[in-house]
Design an enzyme around this catalytic site. Structure first.
Site, PDB file in Angstrom:
ATOM      1  N   GLU A  60       0.919  -1.277   0.384  1.00  0.00           N
ATOM      2  CA  GLU A  60      -0.149   0.086  -0.477  1.00  0.00           C
ATOM      3  C   GLU A  60       0.903   1.270   0.123  1.00  0.00           C
ATOM      4  OE1 GLU A  60      -0.395  -2.459   1.927  1.00  0.00           O
ATOM      5  OE2 GLU A  60      -1.882  -3.400   1.436  1.00  0.00           O
ATOM      6  N   PRO A 271      10.064 -14.588  -1.005  1.00  0.00           N
ATOM      7  CA  PRO A 271       9.062 -15.427  -0.614  1.00  0.00           C
ATOM      8  C   PRO A 271       7.875 -13.810   0.160  1.00  0.00           C
ATOM      9  CG  PRO A 271      10.533 -16.422   0.752  1.00  0.00           C
ATOM     10  CD  PRO A 271      11.391 -15.175   0.081  1.00  0.00           C
ATOM     11  N   ARG A 272       7.047 -13.722   0.387  1.00  0.00           N
ATOM     12  CA  ARG A 272       5.938 -12.632   0.385  1.00  0.00           C
ATOM     13  C   ARG A 272       6.767 -11.337   2.337  1.00  0.00           C
ATOM     14  NH1 ARG A 272       3.005  -8.952  -2.358  1.00  0.00           N
ATOM     15  NH2 ARG A 272       1.096  -8.560  -0.715  1.00  0.00           N
ATOM     16  N   GLY A 313      11.617  -4.017  -0.676  1.00  0.00           N
ATOM     17  CA  GLY A 313      11.652  -2.908  -2.060  1.00  0.00           C
ATOM     18  C   GLY A 313      12.125  -2.922  -2.577  1.00  0.00           C
ATOM     19  N   GLU A 314      12.577  -4.873  -3.187  1.00  0.00           N
ATOM     20  CA  GLU A 314      13.475  -4.497  -4.337  1.00  0.00           C
ATOM     21  C   GLU A 314      12.773  -5.651  -5.735  1.00  0.00           C
ATOM     22  OE1 GLU A 314      17.941  -4.973  -3.492  1.00  0.00           O
ATOM     23  OE2 GLU A 314      16.884  -6.703  -2.337  1.00  0.00           O
ATOM     24  N   ASN A 339      -0.226  -8.778  -6.873  1.00  0.00           N
ATOM     25  CA  ASN A 339      -0.208  -7.590  -8.029  1.00  0.00           C
ATOM     26  C   ASN A 339       0.358  -8.197  -9.454  1.00  0.00           C
ATOM     27  OD1 ASN A 339       0.219  -4.838  -9.621  1.00  0.00           O
ATOM     28  ND2 ASN A 339       0.836  -4.175  -7.581  1.00  0.00           N
ATOM     29  N   GLU A 342       2.719  -4.696 -11.397  1.00  0.00           N
ATOM     30  CA  GLU A 342       3.585  -4.637 -11.657  1.00  0.00           C
ATOM     31  C   GLU A 342       5.051  -5.363 -12.515  1.00  0.00           C
ATOM     32  OE1 GLU A 342       6.569  -3.739  -7.766  1.00  0.00           O
ATOM     33  OE2 GLU A 342       5.213  -5.419  -7.531  1.00  0.00           O
TER      34      GLU A 342
END
Length: 428
Positions: A60, A271-272, A313-314, A339, A342
């Protein structure tokens, strides 16, 4: 309303449980032990006019970053306050927005905490991303005269069914009728919000902000440089992104099948959830793969089979790096996928598993462009991926069509900003 009294009483009772959970998570993620006062609405007062944006976690935060940047330009005299609920979201916000916003945690949904929070910020408007519905927060905003707007408003089919059942339906109607505007991601989500109790007059389809995400500067250059560092310039690179528990084991089977056809292939597994990094590392070790951990900057060479991305963040850069990707949360039921815009935005061809109910409409033009596919199972993922890797010309053409398919859906950012201007102008 009786349900509100009961809910408010329950929130007070579970406060010790909530802080116990933060303490427990803090054993592995120390950031959960920080800023507990903010969880109760105790924060430094904001001087002057303010706008408040809430983004629950990393995804988000990434979504609302262009929106916040646009609002900073439109309202330079307003202090931007960004709340998150997770430490990873807060860290990502700090990385992307730095000192341009005031960062704090969203308070737990007790009457006292929400009142304190809004009193100390005094925002001209509250902007909540996607589906952040908290009864006491909504009620406190109404009493404080703070108009609320839900942006990129999304409601899954499962949540929509739950919101229509008693007693949840009473709470849903109470909250949704108190939003000044609901900016829906698409027509289907707009209809779900109306069916759940939102007045049709406040619901507007502004489009999906995910299409308007700006590529991070130098992401492609960083991707090329990283491939060189990994000695993978000539190796096929397959990215398994946002994977979940029980998916990684299947994806290792996928990679074994890929290796049979592409012996030099390198897998990158992201991994998420950060709390699962160690578990996935253990899985790779037990399976006998030679792997490198991204967080430790382990060297990657011809002997490396898999890179474990245990960082945050990558993903955007990794999609730009990969030849083909897999978008997780889709091989197992219950998640609904993640998503898919992306990878498409950077032209990375990709597959998903079959459980992508919430993303099928978005994927339709991507599939038509030849740059995306919904696989039946992990074997089908391997077969489709291998096919793309074997025809670089077809893959490159698909990348271009895929990026073009995303471009034509842009414009949600401008429409959302205009809607917010209308709301803010009425509250000032």
């Amino acid at each position: 309303m009786i349900w509100r009294w009961l809910y408010s009483g329950l929130t007070r009772l579970v406060l010790p449980v909530a802080f116990g959970y933060f303490a427990w998570r803090g054993r592995r993620e120390p950031a959960y032990r920080d800023h507990w006062r903010e969880r109760l609405g105790f924060l430094d007062p904001v001087d002057g006019p303010a706008l408040w944006v809430h983004a629950a976690s990393v995804g988000e935060v990434i979504l609302v970053t262009p929106l916040i940047e646009a609002l900073i330009e439109c309202y330079p005299d307003h202090r931007m306050v960004l709340t998150t609920f997770t430490p990873t979201g807060r860290a990502e916000a700090a990385r992307r927005l730095g000192g341009r916003v005031a960062l704090c945690y969203l308070p737990l949904d007790t009457p006292g905490a929400t009142r304190r929070f809004l009193r100390r910020i005094g925002p001209a408007a509250g902007i909540l991303a996607e589906t952040e519905l908290w009864p006491n927060l909504v009620s406190a905003a109404g009493r404080a005269g703070v108009p609320l707007v839900l942006v990129n408003a999304s409601l899954s089919a499962r949540s929509a069914r739950r919101y229509r059942r008693w007693p949840v339906s009473r709470a849903a109607t109470f909250m949704l009728t108190r939003f000044a505007r609901i900016a829906a991601a698409d027509r289907v989500h707009a209809e779900r919000f109306i069916a759940a109790g939102a007045p049709a007059r406040v619901v507007e389809v502004t489009g999906n902000l995910k299409y308007d995400r700006r590529q991070r500067p130098h992401a492609e250059a960083e991707a090329r440089e990283l491939r060189q560092t990994w000695q993978a310039a000539s190796r096929p690179v397959w990215l398994a992104a946002s994977t979940h528990d029980s998916e990684e084991a299947q994806l290792l089977e996928t990679f074994a099948l890929l290796r049979a056809r592409h012996p030099k292939a390198l897998a990158v597994m992201a991994p998420r959830h950060p709390q699962r990094f160690e578990a996935v590392a253990g899985l790779l070790a037990r399976a006998g793969w030679q792997y490198a951990r991204r967080s430790r900057r382990d060297p990657v060479d011809d002997r490396t089979d898999i890179v474990l991305v245990d960082t945050i963040g990558e993903l955007e850069m990794l999609y730009a790096l990969a030849d083909v990707a897999f978008v997780g949360g889709s091989l197992v039921p219950g998640v609904g996928g993640h998503n898919v815009i992306e990878p498409a935005a950077v032209g990375c061809v990709f597959t998903t598993g079959p459980h992508v109910a919430e993303w099928r409409d978005a994927m339709a033009p991507m599939i038509e462009a030849g740059g995306a596919a919904i696989a039946r199972d992990f074997c089908d993922v391997a077969d489709i991926t291998a096919g793309w890797l074997e025809d670089s010309d077809a893959r490159q053409a698909a990348r271009q069509r895929l990026a073009a398919a995303v471009t034509i859906h842009r414009g949600a950012l401008g429409r959302t900003v205009q809607l917010l201007k209308e709301v803010i102008s009425t509250s000032c």
